[in-house]
Scaffold this motif. Structure first.
Motif, PDB file in Angstrom:
ATOM      1  N   LEU A   1       0.889  -1.148   0.027  1.00 52.61           N
ATOM      2  CA  LEU A   1       0.035   0.066   0.056  1.00 52.61           C
ATOM      3  C   LEU A   1       0.909   1.263   0.025  1.00 52.61           C
ATOM      4  O   LEU A   1       0.663   2.141  -0.814  1.00 52.61           O
ATOM      5  CB  LEU A   1      -1.021  -0.092   1.113  1.00 52.61           C
ATOM      6  N   VAL A   2       1.936   1.311   0.685  1.00 52.70           N
ATOM      7  CA  VAL A   2       2.830   2.387   1.012  1.00 52.70           C
ATOM      8  C   VAL A   2       3.386   2.564  -0.533  1.00 52.70           C
ATOM      9  O   VAL A   2       3.586   3.840  -0.998  1.00 52.70           O
ATOM     10  CB  VAL A   2       3.948   2.385   2.013  1.00 52.70           C
ATOM     11  N   LEU A   3       3.717   1.674  -0.926  1.00 53.31           N
ATOM     12  CA  LEU A   3       4.642   1.698  -2.291  1.00 53.31           C
ATOM     13  C   LEU A   3       3.649   2.222  -3.304  1.00 53.31           C
ATOM     14  O   LEU A   3       3.998   3.001  -4.195  1.00 53.31           O
ATOM     15  CB  LEU A   3       5.081   0.501  -2.748  1.00 53.31           C
ATOM     16  N   ALA A   4       2.366   1.789  -3.279  1.00 50.04           N
ATOM     17  CA  ALA A   4       1.491   2.341  -4.259  1.00 50.04           C
ATOM     18  C   ALA A   4       1.104   3.785  -4.275  1.00 50.04           C
ATOM     19  O   ALA A   4       1.145   4.565  -5.210  1.00 50.04           O
ATOM     20  CB  ALA A   4       0.100   1.532  -4.168  1.00 50.04           C
ATOM     21  N   CYS A   5       1.048   4.098  -2.970  1.00 46.38           N
ATOM     22  CA  CYS A   5       0.978   5.765  -2.705  1.00 46.38           C
ATOM     23  C   CYS A   5       2.102   6.416  -3.225  1.00 46.38           C
ATOM     24  O   CYS A   5       1.811   7.460  -3.837  1.00 46.38           O
ATOM     25  CB  CYS A   5       0.818   5.906  -1.121  1.00 46.38           C
ATOM     26  N   ALA A   6       3.337   5.984  -2.873  1.00 48.70           N
ATOM     27  CA  ALA A   6       4.273   6.698  -3.592  1.00 48.70           C
ATOM     28  C   ALA A   6       4.498   6.671  -5.143  1.00 48.70           C
ATOM     29  O   ALA A   6       4.778   7.850  -5.594  1.00 48.70           O
ATOM     30  CB  ALA A   6       5.672   6.034  -3.172  1.00 48.70           C
ATOM     31  N   VAL A   7       4.093   5.733  -5.794  1.00 48.04           N
ATOM     32  CA  VAL A   7       3.815   5.741  -7.135  1.00 48.04           C
ATOM     33  C   VAL A   7       2.849   6.830  -7.656  1.00 48.04           C
ATOM     34  O   VAL A   7       3.226   7.367  -8.685  1.00 48.04           O
ATOM     35  CB  VAL A   7       3.567   4.231  -7.743  1.00 48.04           C
ATOM     36  N   VAL A   8       1.488   6.875  -6.942  1.00 46.00           N
ATOM     37  CA  VAL A   8       0.702   7.663  -7.456  1.00 46.00           C
ATOM     38  C   VAL A   8       1.253   9.171  -7.289  1.00 46.00           C
ATOM     39  O   VAL A   8       0.990   9.898  -8.212  1.00 46.00           O
ATOM     40  CB  VAL A   8      -0.784   7.124  -6.782  1.00 46.00           C
ATOM     41  N   SER A   9       1.704   9.369  -6.271  1.00 45.23           N
ATOM     42  CA  SER A   9       1.990  10.753  -5.889  1.00 45.23           C
ATOM     43  C   SER A   9       3.284  11.279  -6.782  1.00 45.23           C
ATOM     44  O   SER A   9       3.375  12.252  -7.183  1.00 45.23           O
ATOM     45  CB  SER A   9       2.593  10.978  -4.410  1.00 45.23           C
ATOM     46  N   ALA A  10       4.218  10.233  -6.835  1.00 46.35           N
ATOM     47  CA  ALA A  10       5.237  10.834  -7.838  1.00 46.35           C
ATOM     48  C   ALA A  10       4.970  10.955  -9.323  1.00 46.35           C
ATOM     49  O   ALA A  10       5.176  11.831  -9.957  1.00 46.35           O
ATOM     50  CB  ALA A  10       6.537   9.666  -7.783  1.00 46.35           C
ATOM     51  N   ALA A  11       3.813   9.881  -9.657  1.00 49.33           N
ATOM     52  CA  ALA A  11       3.399  10.191 -11.185  1.00 49.33           C
ATOM     53  C   ALA A  11       2.720  11.514 -11.078  1.00 49.33           C
ATOM     54  O   ALA A  11       2.713  12.210 -12.282  1.00 49.33           O
ATOM     55  CB  ALA A  11       2.580   9.050 -11.568  1.00 49.33           C
ATOM     56  N   GLY A  12       1.907  12.026 -10.216  1.00 54.23           N
ATOM     57  CA  GLY A  12       1.316  13.111 -10.145  1.00 54.23           C
ATOM     58  C   GLY A  12       2.264  14.446 -10.252  1.00 54.23           C
ATOM     59  O   GLY A  12       1.855  15.398 -11.058  1.00 54.23           O
ATOM     60  N   ILE A  13       3.562  14.448  -9.479  1.00 55.12           N
ATOM     61  CA  ILE A  13       4.250  15.683  -9.636  1.00 55.12           C
ATOM     62  C   ILE A  13       4.970  15.603 -11.058  1.00 55.12           C
ATOM     63  O   ILE A  13       5.296  16.477 -11.450  1.00 55.12           O
ATOM     64  CB  ILE A  13       5.104  15.539  -8.277  1.00 55.12           C
ATOM     65  N   ALA A  14       5.480  14.290 -11.467  1.00 57.61           N
ATOM     66  CA  ALA A  14       5.894  14.295 -12.689  1.00 57.61           C
ATOM     67  C   ALA A  14       4.965  14.837 -13.843  1.00 57.61           C
ATOM     68  O   ALA A  14       5.333  15.480 -14.829  1.00 57.61           O
ATOM     69  CB  ALA A  14       6.197  12.795 -13.123  1.00 57.61           C
ATOM     70  N   MET A  15       3.552  14.460 -13.731  1.00 56.91           N
ATOM     71  CA  MET A  15       2.755  15.257 -14.715  1.00 56.91           C
ATOM     72  C   MET A  15       2.449  16.532 -14.546  1.00 56.91           C
ATOM     73  O   MET A  15       2.716  17.272 -15.601  1.00 56.91           O
ATOM     74  CB  MET A  15       1.257  14.623 -14.437  1.00 56.91           C
ATOM     75  N   ALA A  16       2.598  17.210 -13.310  1.00 61.73           N
ATOM     76  CA  ALA A  16       2.601  18.607 -13.089  1.00 61.73           C
ATOM     77  C   ALA A  16       3.963  19.137 -13.735  1.00 61.73           C
ATOM     78  O   ALA A  16       3.942  20.412 -14.240  1.00 61.73           O
ATOM     79  CB  ALA A  16       2.432  19.036 -11.502  1.00 61.73           C
ATOM     80  N   ALA A  17       4.808  18.584 -13.640  1.00 66.14           N
ATOM     81  CA  ALA A  17       6.300  19.107 -13.962  1.00 66.14           C
ATOM     82  C   ALA A  17       6.379  19.224 -15.689  1.00 66.14           C
ATOM     83  O   ALA A  17       6.951  20.320 -16.146  1.00 66.14           O
ATOM     84  CB  ALA A  17       7.307  18.084 -13.900  1.00 66.14           C
ATOM     85  N   THR A  18       5.445  18.566 -16.576  1.00 71.48           N
ATOM     86  CA  THR A  18       5.301  18.511 -17.787  1.00 71.48           C
ATOM     87  C   THR A  18       4.330  19.334 -18.325  1.00 71.48           C
ATOM     88  O   THR A  18       3.762  19.448 -19.363  1.00 71.48           O
ATOM     89  CB  THR A  18       5.383  17.380 -18.318  1.00 71.48           C
ATOM     90  N   ALA A  19       3.358  20.050 -17.452  1.00 70.73           N
ATOM     91  CA  ALA A  19       1.876  20.339 -17.612  1.00 70.73           C
ATOM     92  C   ALA A  19       2.077  21.948 -18.438  1.00 70.73           C
ATOM     93  O   ALA A  19       2.860  22.475 -18.485  1.00 70.73           O
ATOM     94  CB  ALA A  19       1.231  21.010 -16.317  1.00 70.73           C
ATOM     95  N   SER A  20       1.280  21.885 -19.527  1.00 71.78           N
ATOM     96  CA  SER A  20       1.241  23.094 -20.286  1.00 71.78           C
ATOM     97  C   SER A  20       0.065  24.001 -19.999  1.00 71.78           C
ATOM     98  O   SER A  20       0.032  25.135 -20.856  1.00 71.78           O
ATOM     99  CB  SER A  20       0.916  22.615 -21.994  1.00 71.78           C
ATOM    100  N   GLY A  21      -0.781  23.585 -19.159  1.00 68.72           N
ATOM    101  CA  GLY A  21      -2.043  24.434 -18.827  1.00 68.72           C
ATOM    102  C   GLY A  21      -2.454  24.008 -17.402  1.00 68.72           C
ATOM    103  O   GLY A  21      -1.889  23.168 -16.852  1.00 68.72           O
ATOM    104  N   LEU A  22      -3.556  24.622 -17.326  1.00 67.44           N
ATOM    105  CA  LEU A  22      -4.330  24.482 -15.819  1.00 67.44           C
ATOM    106  C   LEU A  22      -4.820  23.073 -15.707  1.00 67.44           C
ATOM    107  O   LEU A  22      -4.486  22.399 -14.730  1.00 67.44           O
ATOM    108  CB  LEU A  22      -5.488  25.456 -15.808  1.00 67.44           C
ATOM    109  N   VAL A  23      -5.464  22.468 -16.719  1.00 60.49           N
ATOM    110  CA  VAL A  23      -6.118  21.072 -16.635  1.00 60.49           C
ATOM    111  C   VAL A  23      -4.769  19.941 -16.167  1.00 60.49           C
ATOM    112  O   VAL A  23      -4.989  19.377 -15.107  1.00 60.49           O
ATOM    113  CB  VAL A  23      -6.600  20.644 -17.891  1.00 60.49           C
ATOM    114  N   PRO A  24      -3.771  19.984 -16.912  1.00 60.33           N
ATOM    115  CA  PRO A  24      -2.991  18.787 -16.537  1.00 60.33           C
ATOM    116  C   PRO A  24      -2.320  19.323 -15.232  1.00 60.33           C
ATOM    117  O   PRO A  24      -1.946  18.259 -14.471  1.00 60.33           O
ATOM    118  CB  PRO A  24      -1.970  18.856 -17.479  1.00 60.33           C
ATOM    119  N   LEU A  25      -1.892  20.372 -14.928  1.00 50.70           N
ATOM    120  CA  LEU A  25      -1.322  20.932 -13.477  1.00 50.70           C
ATOM    121  C   LEU A  25      -2.395  20.436 -12.376  1.00 50.70           C
ATOM    122  O   LEU A  25      -1.946  19.732 -11.574  1.00 50.70           O
ATOM    123  CB  LEU A  25      -1.197  22.172 -13.510  1.00 50.70           C
ATOM    124  N   ALA A  26      -3.691  20.624 -12.834  1.00 49.82           N
ATOM    125  CA  ALA A  26      -4.650  20.312 -11.500  1.00 49.82           C
ATOM    126  C   ALA A  26      -4.639  18.741 -11.516  1.00 49.82           C
ATOM    127  O   ALA A  26      -5.042  18.142 -10.496  1.00 49.82           O
ATOM    128  CB  ALA A  26      -5.981  20.975 -12.209  1.00 49.82           C
TER     129      ALA A  26
END
Length: 396
Positions: A83-108
């Motif tokens: 469960l902890v590893l799954a939480c880390a993967v989801v959180s890291a993927a979210g921040i990676a998506m924010a790092a490449t965001a081009s607008g409000l929707v992908p950042l959100a």
């Protein structure tokens, strides 16, 4: 005759592992509280308004709440390490998506939803694991656990400020994603100790009718909501608030760091005080401290006073946060900790949505935070009155 045990003989090895796992997992996730450092860079990079970014923070808080509500339902489906590893993967993927965001929707979606859901689930999993392992000092340890978020923000804020200046906001967010993946893996290893359990999601863990204590629940919920409304306005927009009151960028960054550190210390103190003082007295006093800060900033606006006042608001919020985590262990048995805490913490999510968005919108309209500070002060007054009605804990 059995010889007396040493002072810490009742502390299980699994408890130390659980606390270490919570530290590795939650401190980096606490960078959520350093979001205000990203305000101006993201406004310039993506062409967003302050209200847009307040919405992103609010979505992260809502995602946090969703993750907290989902976590107790997963306790019996997988091991704590999975469960902890799954939480880390989801959180890291979210921040990676924010790092490449081009607008409000992908950042959100990245920062607001994935990072929030992963962080919320991790928060409850860590607290449940720790409380199932503890045999004493519940207030102090729970205060420490909830202090990890602002402590992480205190460390991250100046690092983010330096990294954004040197490499830009995208590289900074990408580095954060890598850190979340690494520390999540370490936490998963630490929590894999066979003595650490989350308790099964069976009928024995469900609260009996007499254990629900609805009046206590809603009073504690409201006390936490009112304190968190002011505190999260500060944490989500501290750098912007200090700048709005005339502070330079350097003061805004290091002021944010100092405020986050003060909240971390206050959270430990709030939990520790529950071990020796009554819950209603501590809660009312914390709201009074925050009220002093809001009133002071209203009467004497200025850059230096903004740091002092926001620190007082943060201290009040921090004490209430530590107290709330400890109060759940006082008012309900430990097997119910994750279930009841996840519901109490929805107050945090609601607070992060209501006042921070309102403050961001008021800033866009007035270019100031005066009205938002007055709203927060009114919430502190109500918080004092509600807190005095909380039941006192039973002394051992």
């Amino acid at each position: 005759m059995t010889p007396p045990r040493p002072p810490h003989a009742d502390v299980r090895p699994s408890a130390w592992r659980a606390v270490a796992a919570a530290t590795a997992l939650n401190a980096p996730l606490g960078t959520l509280y350093a979001f205000s450092v990203f305000l101006k860079p993201l406004e310039a990079l993506l062409g967003l308004s302050r209200a847009d970014l307040a919405l992103v923070f609010a979505l992260a808080s809502a995602g946090f709440g969703l993750g907290m509500m989902l976590a107790p339902q997963l306790f019996g489906l997988a091991s704590p390490s999975v469960l902890v590893l799954a939480c880390a993967v989801v959180s890291a993927a979210g921040i990676a998506m924010a790092a490449t965001a081009s607008g409000l929707v992908p950042l959100a979606v990245g920062y607001g939803v994935l990072f929030g859901v992963g962080g919320g689930a991790a928060y409850i999993i860590a607290q449940q694991a720790v409380n199932m392992s503890l045999t004493s000092h519940h207030g102090l340890v729970n205060g420490y656990i909830v202090s990890l978020y602002p402590a992480g923000a205190m460390i991250a804020a100046p690092l983010f400020g330096w990294s954004i200046g040197q490499f830009g906001v995208r590289v900074t967010l990408g580095g954060l994603a890598a850190v979340l993946a690494a520390t999540g893996s370490v936490s998963a290893w630490l929590i894999s100790h066979p003595g650490i359990t989350l308790a099964g999601a069976d009928a024995a863990v469900a609260p009996a009718p007499e254990e629900r204590r609805r009046a206590v629940f809603w009073r504690l919920w409201l006390v936490f909501f009112l304190a968190a409304s002011a505190g999260l306005m500060v944490l989500s927009q501290a750098a912007g608030i200090i700048t709005a009151y005339g502070g330079a960028t350097t003061l805004a960054i290091y002021g944010t760091t100092f405020i986050a550190g003060s909240i971390a210390v206050a959270r430990v103190g709030g939990g520790w005080m529950v071990d020796s003082l009554t819950i209603p007295r501590v809660a009312a006093g914390a709201h009074a401290v925050a009220l002093v800060g809001n009133v002071a900033l209203t009467l004497w606006p200025g850059p230096a006073m903004s740091v002092v006042a926001l620190t007082l608001v943060g201290l009040g919020y921090g004490v209430i946060s530590g107290l709330t985590a400890a109060a759940v262990a006082v008012y309900w048995r430990r097997a119910l900790y994750g279930r009841m805490a996840s519901r109490i913490y929805l107050a945090w999510c609601a607070a992060a949505i209501v006042l921070p968005i309102t403050a961001g919108r008021l800033f866009d309209l007035t270019q100031g935070y005066g009205l938002a500070v007055l709203i927060a002060a009114g919430g502190n007054v109500l918080g004092i009155l509600v807190a005095l009605g909380l039941p006192q804990q039973q002394r051992a």
